[in-house]
Motif scaffolding. Structure first.
Motif, PDB file in Angstrom:
ATOM      1  N   GLY A   1      62.647  47.269  59.936  1.00  5.80           N
ATOM      2  CA  GLY A   1      62.797  45.825  59.741  1.00  5.80           C
ATOM      3  C   GLY A   1      62.265  45.378  58.395  1.00  5.80           C
ATOM      4  N   ILE A   2      61.043  45.775  58.111  1.00  8.18           N
ATOM      5  CA  ILE A   2      60.440  45.355  56.846  1.00  8.18           C
ATOM      6  C   ILE A   2      61.134  46.073  55.690  1.00  8.18           C
ATOM      7  CG2 ILE A   2      58.321  45.378  55.488  1.00  8.18           C
ATOM      8  CD1 ILE A   2      56.789  44.899  58.046  1.00  8.18           C
ATOM      9  N   GLY A   3      61.452  47.338  55.902  1.00  9.54           N
ATOM     10  CA  GLY A   3      62.134  48.107  54.855  1.00  9.54           C
ATOM     11  C   GLY A   3      63.465  47.488  54.488  1.00  9.54           C
ATOM     12  N   LEU A   4      64.188  47.055  55.499  1.00  2.50           N
ATOM     13  CA  LEU A   4      65.503  46.472  55.251  1.00  2.50           C
ATOM     14  C   LEU A   4      65.368  45.189  54.435  1.00  2.50           C
ATOM     15  CD1 LEU A   4      68.141  47.624  56.222  1.00  2.50           C
ATOM     16  CD2 LEU A   4      68.212  45.884  57.999  1.00  2.50           C
ATOM     17  N   SER A   5      64.365  44.395  54.790  1.00  2.00           N
ATOM     18  CA  SER A   5      64.198  43.160  54.028  1.00  2.00           C
ATOM     19  C   SER A   5      63.764  43.489  52.601  1.00  2.00           C
ATOM     20  CB  SER A   5      63.215  42.220  54.722  1.00  2.00           C
ATOM     21  OG  SER A   5      61.938  42.793  54.756  1.00  2.00           O
ATOM     22  N   ALA A   6      62.934  44.540  52.460  1.00  6.30           N
ATOM     23  CA  ALA A   6      62.531  44.967  51.114  1.00  6.30           C
ATOM     24  C   ALA A   6      63.753  45.404  50.328  1.00  6.30           C
ATOM     25  CB  ALA A   6      61.542  46.124  51.205  1.00  6.30           C
ATOM     26  N   PHE A   7      64.591  46.145  51.000  1.00 12.44           N
ATOM     27  CA  PHE A   7      65.764  46.692  50.331  1.00 12.44           C
ATOM     28  C   PHE A   7      66.723  45.581  49.912  1.00 12.44           C
ATOM     29  CE2 PHE A   7      69.780  49.004  50.143  1.00 12.44           C
ATOM     30  CZ  PHE A   7      69.389  49.994  49.252  1.00 12.44           C
ATOM     31  N   ILE A   8      66.897  44.606  50.798  1.00 13.43           N
ATOM     32  CA  ILE A   8      67.781  43.485  50.471  1.00 13.43           C
ATOM     33  C   ILE A   8      67.231  42.721  49.283  1.00 13.43           C
ATOM     34  CG2 ILE A   8      68.523  41.211  51.295  1.00 13.43           C
ATOM     35  CD1 ILE A   8      69.232  42.398  53.853  1.00 13.43           C
ATOM     36  N   GLN A   9      65.939  42.503  49.318  1.00 13.03           N
ATOM     37  CA  GLN A   9      65.319  41.802  48.200  1.00 13.03           C
ATOM     38  C   GLN A   9      65.545  42.589  46.913  1.00 13.03           C
ATOM     39  OE1 GLN A   9      60.981  40.910  48.432  1.00 13.03           O
ATOM     40  NE2 GLN A   9      61.820  38.929  47.976  1.00 13.03           N
ATOM     41  N   PHE A  10      65.347  43.865  47.021  1.00 17.02           N
ATOM     42  CA  PHE A  10      65.512  44.714  45.871  1.00 17.02           C
ATOM     43  C   PHE A  10      66.940  44.678  45.355  1.00 17.02           C
ATOM     44  CE2 PHE A  10      65.690  48.509  43.483  1.00 17.02           C
ATOM     45  CZ  PHE A  10      64.528  48.350  42.773  1.00 17.02           C
ATOM     46  N   PHE A  11      67.855  44.706  46.294  1.00 16.79           N
ATOM     47  CA  PHE A  11      69.270  44.675  45.942  1.00 16.79           C
ATOM     48  C   PHE A  11      69.596  43.378  45.192  1.00 16.79           C
ATOM     49  CE2 PHE A  11      73.790  44.081  46.967  1.00 16.79           C
ATOM     50  CZ  PHE A  11      74.258  45.298  46.505  1.00 16.79           C
ATOM     51  N   ILE A  12      69.040  42.278  45.700  1.00 19.35           N
ATOM     52  CA  ILE A  12      69.260  40.994  45.023  1.00 19.35           C
ATOM     53  C   ILE A  12      68.729  41.066  43.594  1.00 19.35           C
ATOM     54  CG2 ILE A  12      68.697  38.528  45.041  1.00 19.35           C
ATOM     55  CD1 ILE A  12      68.520  38.702  48.082  1.00 19.35           C
ATOM     56  N   TRP A  13      67.581  41.674  43.449  1.00 18.36           N
ATOM     57  CA  TRP A  13      66.996  41.837  42.113  1.00 18.36           C
ATOM     58  C   TRP A  13      67.962  42.559  41.187  1.00 18.36           C
ATOM     59  CZ3 TRP A  13      61.680  42.161  39.941  1.00 18.36           C
ATOM     60  CH2 TRP A  13      60.809  41.284  40.575  1.00 18.36           C
ATOM     61  N   ILE A  14      68.448  43.694  41.664  1.00 20.80           N
ATOM     62  CA  ILE A  14      69.324  44.517  40.837  1.00 20.80           C
ATOM     63  C   ILE A  14      70.565  43.728  40.451  1.00 20.80           C
ATOM     64  CG2 ILE A  14      70.809  46.571  40.872  1.00 20.80           C
ATOM     65  CD1 ILE A  14      68.169  47.667  40.900  1.00 20.80           C
ATOM     66  N   VAL A  15      71.164  43.057  41.462  1.00 23.20           N
ATOM     67  CA  VAL A  15      72.405  42.328  41.205  1.00 23.20           C
ATOM     68  C   VAL A  15      72.161  41.190  40.217  1.00 23.20           C
ATOM     69  CG1 VAL A  15      74.119  40.812  42.253  1.00 23.20           C
ATOM     70  CG2 VAL A  15      73.487  42.944  43.382  1.00 23.20           C
ATOM     71  N   VAL A  16      71.114  40.420  40.453  1.00 22.68           N
ATOM     72  CA  VAL A  16      70.866  39.274  39.571  1.00 22.68           C
ATOM     73  C   VAL A  16      70.547  39.740  38.156  1.00 22.68           C
ATOM     74  CG1 VAL A  16      69.376  37.291  39.153  1.00 22.68           C
ATOM     75  CG2 VAL A  16      70.135  37.787  41.458  1.00 22.68           C
ATOM     76  N   ILE A  17      69.719  40.777  38.040  1.00 21.99           N
ATOM     77  CA  ILE A  17      69.371  41.256  36.696  1.00 21.99           C
ATOM     78  C   ILE A  17      70.611  41.823  36.006  1.00 21.99           C
ATOM     79  CG2 ILE A  17      68.067  42.990  35.397  1.00 21.99           C
ATOM     80  CD1 ILE A  17      65.772  42.589  37.280  1.00 21.99           C
ATOM     81  N   GLY A  18      71.378  42.611  36.754  1.00 16.13           N
ATOM     82  CA  GLY A  18      72.581  43.211  36.176  1.00 16.13           C
ATOM     83  C   GLY A  18      73.554  42.138  35.708  1.00 16.13           C
ATOM     84  N   LEU A  19      73.775  41.174  36.582  1.00 17.82           N
ATOM     85  CA  LEU A  19      74.699  40.087  36.263  1.00 17.82           C
ATOM     86  C   LEU A  19      74.190  39.294  35.069  1.00 17.82           C
ATOM     87  CD1 LEU A  19      77.216  39.459  37.992  1.00 17.82           C
ATOM     88  CD2 LEU A  19      76.031  37.400  38.758  1.00 17.82           C
ATOM     89  N   GLY A  20      72.905  39.034  35.087  1.00 15.66           N
ATOM     90  CA  GLY A  20      72.286  38.271  34.006  1.00 15.66           C
ATOM     91  C   GLY A  20      72.437  38.985  32.676  1.00 15.66           C
ATOM     92  N   LEU A  21      72.195  40.288  32.676  1.00 16.29           N
ATOM     93  CA  LEU A  21      72.318  41.061  31.437  1.00 16.29           C
ATOM     94  C   LEU A  21      73.756  41.015  30.928  1.00 16.29           C
ATOM     95  CD1 LEU A  21      70.143  44.257  31.976  1.00 16.29           C
ATOM     96  CD2 LEU A  21      69.741  42.357  30.429  1.00 16.29           C
ATOM     97  N   TYR A  22      74.686  41.130  31.874  1.00 15.82           N
ATOM     98  CA  TYR A  22      76.099  41.119  31.498  1.00 15.82           C
ATOM     99  C   TYR A  22      76.465  39.770  30.884  1.00 15.82           C
ATOM    100  CZ  TYR A  22      81.145  41.112  31.976  1.00 15.82           C
ATOM    101  OH  TYR A  22      82.467  41.001  31.720  1.00 15.82           O
ATOM    102  N   LEU A  23      76.059  38.698  31.571  1.00 17.36           N
ATOM    103  CA  LEU A  23      76.383  37.359  31.083  1.00 17.36           C
ATOM    104  C   LEU A  23      75.744  37.099  29.724  1.00 17.36           C
ATOM    105  CD1 LEU A  23      76.179  35.176  34.300  1.00 17.36           C
ATOM    106  CD2 LEU A  23      78.213  35.853  33.011  1.00 17.36           C
TER     107      LEU A  23
END
Lengths: 435, 310
Positions: A223-245
């Motif tokens: 449960g906690i791992g999944l939420s950690a992973f989702i948070q992490f995934f959001i980080w990756i996506v936002v940073i990646g998108l931000g860098l691209y933009l």
């Protein structure tokens, strides 16, 4: 599932998920802009009583600095208080012995940026060189500058002439490893707190009347791992998108080769040297972010090691949480855990500097340190045919995390219903022996 | 319904239960009594499979008890808590789902029980906003939400005001009428007398008595009788002949007394009434049974740490 929902639902989770990466992006943006712009403008009064500079500093006008000349000795007080001098930001005092003693003073009103200081110094120095070359030799200024041009010496690894395993890349790996540990620590503490809260609020007995301790422990980790992973995934996506933009909009010329090399800057350009260095440093960073990091490959391995490392440390945190007598009891156990995590980070740092040492080889496989060390090694690149080292380290980590899980669930099972004791190592050993 | 046979359990060197057997019939309220530290909670935890016994077996409805049977049990531990940051409704759903209720069922049951206990307006409140008594109510509802066949309650009345104690008692009595079985571990002897059908007493890890509550009381009766009358105390004493011995008396005022006496020789209750009729105005006369409190004290007497028993 309850853990998962509870974590996802909180405002702080959403905030941390979005603000975290935006903060990272902001830092990257600042680093970019600091490398790229220089906008300060200055008006300088040159007090040149002997007319050494012949009322001229530069061949071409520089837009950011405007020089006016006065051929009289100007006292500082006069410059400071005189009404007609108020429009000047600074006074450059050209003393008569400057050619021989190479000492000059600039009196400013507001402290100039380092860049402005460099430029004034550079331009003044070039002008003096010009005068000296004229007086003392037959060389043309161009020839003189050619002679004067500094020699750039690059030290390259004979096995890696393209510098693929550069220090910078090691740092990227280290950053990845640090991120793994930051998340592990963050969510490890969440596990520990959650377990000890369940214990101190006594809800655990109600839940244990429906599920086995092992199921409870695994559920908590997932449960906690999944939420950690989702948070992490959001980080990756936002940073990646931000860098691209950012690349597409704010810095479209960043990858333009014309901006990248110093070769097209003419030698005669007055700010040549200064810009040369700026461009070089600036582009190394841009280049690193956009070209050299293999985000996809690294992220894939990152996820692997993140999950296994999380399981390993998560089980450890849960076991400590379950064996605690009271919530405050856990505080003293947090210190060794922090120490352990710091040790892992140190291992990564050590590996970056001494990748070939025996200690590094051990740390590469040790499950406590391997998540960060492997990330560094991965960024530096495995030698051809040595990819098995990565998988070996991963398998060792995976097996260790299962062993840790088994140990933790035994400690969990025997410790979770013990209340109010002082946590001692011998309790843990006793609970470990008990089946 | 539940057959506990020769259960033993020790924690390291300390024996918590020694060959304890109890039998709980379907549709009865069974009191599990004993001083603090006697082993009641351990026995309850073993029944709930939270702790594993060293030896002995437990049968549920005639079959060896398995993990599956846990779904048919509702358990309210003595040391109970809730997830403080969850809302009352979310908590009930969570625990209901853990006990195997479907999403739909859990909603229906929540509607029914929340209504019944008058806590509908707390639904969206977080547990941490509730008072202790309110939280206990929520815990009780969460325990019975899945309408278990066997309900195990460890000190269910502690922390409740008299109104809520009554509400819970009534609920338990209704559940019994509904054919459900209830094990009640408590120090509140008055409630044992009021609602328990049978009881067992554990002391020092050993079961010292088990049987119907009235039988347990009968077995320990001391041949005492009480008479409540109006009239003169002197006339009352004069009327008694050598066959009776006055143990003590309470003066109620308005020339009314309650006198406890013991029979001597072969005297019977009828003899007592015969000698008194005409001498004083008898309002009531009855055989004195020991309270469960007395039974309890009597059974655990050898131990000195009985101070906690109420």
């Amino acid at each position: 599932m309850r853990e998962f929902k509870e974590r996802i639902g909180t405002r702080s989770f959403v905030l941390f998920s979005l603000l975290g990466p935006i903060l990272v992006l902001a830092v990257i943006y600042l680093l970019f802009t600091m490398g790229g712009s220089h906008k300060q403008e200055w008006k300088v009064l040159v007090s040149d009583s002997k007319g050494i500079l012949e009322n001229r500093i530069m061949l071409d006008e520089d837009v950011s600095i405007q020089y006016d000349f006065v051929d009289a000795v100007l006292e500082i007080e006069d410059f400071r208080d005189g009404k007609r001098y108020q429009k000047y930001d600074a006074m450059l005092d050209v003393n008569e012995k400057v050619i021989s003693n190479k000492t000059a003073f600039v009196f400013y009103r507001n402290e100039p940026s380092v860049r402005m200081q460099t430029m004034v110094k550079y331009q003044y120095e070039r002008r003096l060189e010009e005068i000296m070359v004229e007086e003392t030799s037959n060389l043309s200024i161009k020839d003189y500058l050619k002679i004067k041009q500094p020699l750039n010496v690059s030290f390259k690894n004979v096995y890696d002439p393209n510098d693929e395993a550069s220090d910078l890349r090691g740092w990227v790996g280290f950053t990845y490893g640090t991120m793994i540990f930051a998340f592990i620590f963050l969510f490890g503490m969440t596990i520990l707190r959650s377990v000890s809260k369940e214990k101190s609020s006594r809800i655990v007995e109600v839940v244990l009347a429906s599920v086995k301790p092992n199921q409870m422990l695994t559920g908590k980790l997932i449960g906690i791992g999944l939420s950690a992973f989702i948070q992490f995934f959001i980080w990756i996506v936002v940073i990646g998108l931000g860098l691209y933009l950012m690349r597409e909009t704010l810095f479209p010329d960043m990858l333009d080769p014309a901006n990248m090399s110093a070769a097209n800057l003419s030698v005669g350009d007055e700010s040549y040297q200064e810009r040369y260095f700026t461009v070089k440093e600036y582009n190394e960073f841009v280049n690193l972010i956009y070209e050299r990091i293999q985000f996809f490959a690294q992220t894939g391995y990152f996820i692997m090691f993140f999950l296994a490392g999380y399981m390993f440390y998560g089980a450890l945190f849960a076991a400590v949480g379950a064996t605690m007598g009271s919530e405050s009891d856990g505080q003293q156990f947090i210190i060794p855990l922090i120490f352990l995590l710091c040790f892992a980070l140190f291992a990564g740092y050590n590996f970056m500097n001494n990748p070939e040492s025996d200690l590094s080889a051990v740390l590469h496989y040790l499950p406590f340190t391997s998540p960060v060390v492997v990330m560094v090694k991965l960024a530096q690149g495995y030698e051809p045919g040595h990819a098995y080292e990565l998988w070996l380290a991963f398998i060792i980590l995976l097996i260790s995390s299962f062993i840790m899980l088994a140990i933790a669930s035994r400690l969990y099972k025997n410790g979770i219903l013990q209340f109010g004791h002082r946590l001692r190592l011998r309790h843990m050993l006793k609970w470990l022996r008990k089946t | 319904m539940l057959d506990v046979k020769d259960i033993s359990k020790s924690f390291y060197r300390k024996e918590a239960l020694k060959d304890v057997s109890i039998h709980v019939n379907k549709g009865e309220i069974f009191g599990l009594l004993g001083p603090n530290g006697a082993g009641k909670t351990t026995l309850i935890r073993i029944i709930n499979r939270i702790v594993e016994q060293d030896s002995g077996v437990i049968r549920f409805n005639g079959d060896l008890m398995t993990e599956k049977n846990l779904l048919e049990i509702g358990y309210l531990p003595e040391e109970r808590g809730l997830y403080r940051s969850m809302t009352v409704e979310a908590h009930a759903i969570f625990l209901g789902r853990l006990k195997g209720l479907s999403k739909h069922d859990v909603k229906t049951k929540i509607d029914y029980w929340f209504d019944r206990f008058g806590i509908n307006e707390w639904r969206k409140k977080r547990i941490e906003e509730l008072s202790k008594g309110m939280a206990q109510k929520v815990q009780f509802i969460c325990t019975i939400l899945h309408e278990p066949k066997l309900l195990i309650l460890d000190e269910p009345f502690s922390g409740f005001d008299p109104v809520n104690v009554e509400l819970i008692k009534q609920t338990l009595i209704e559940m019994r009428a509904d054919g459900r079985t209830i094990i009640l571990s408590t120090h509140n002897m008055k409630s044992v007398e009021e609602i328990c059908d049978r009881a067992a007493l554990i002391n020092n890890a050993v079961k010292v008595a088990e049987g119907r509550v009235s039988t347990l009381q009968e077995e320990r009766k001391m041949g005492l009788y009480s008479v409540r009358f109006r009239g003169s105390m002197i006339a009352f004493v004069n009327a008694l002949w050598t066959g009776f011995e006055v143990v003590d008396k309470d003066i109620l005022g308005d020339d009314r007394f309650v006198v406890r006496l013991r029979m001597r020789n072969e005297s019977s209750f009828e003899d007592l009434l015969k000698v008194l009729i005409g001498q004083v105005q008898i309002e009531a006369a009855w055989e004195v049974l020991p309270s469960m409190q007395d039974v309890f004290m009597d059974l655990v007497k050898p131990r000195e740490e009985v101070s906690d028993a109420e």
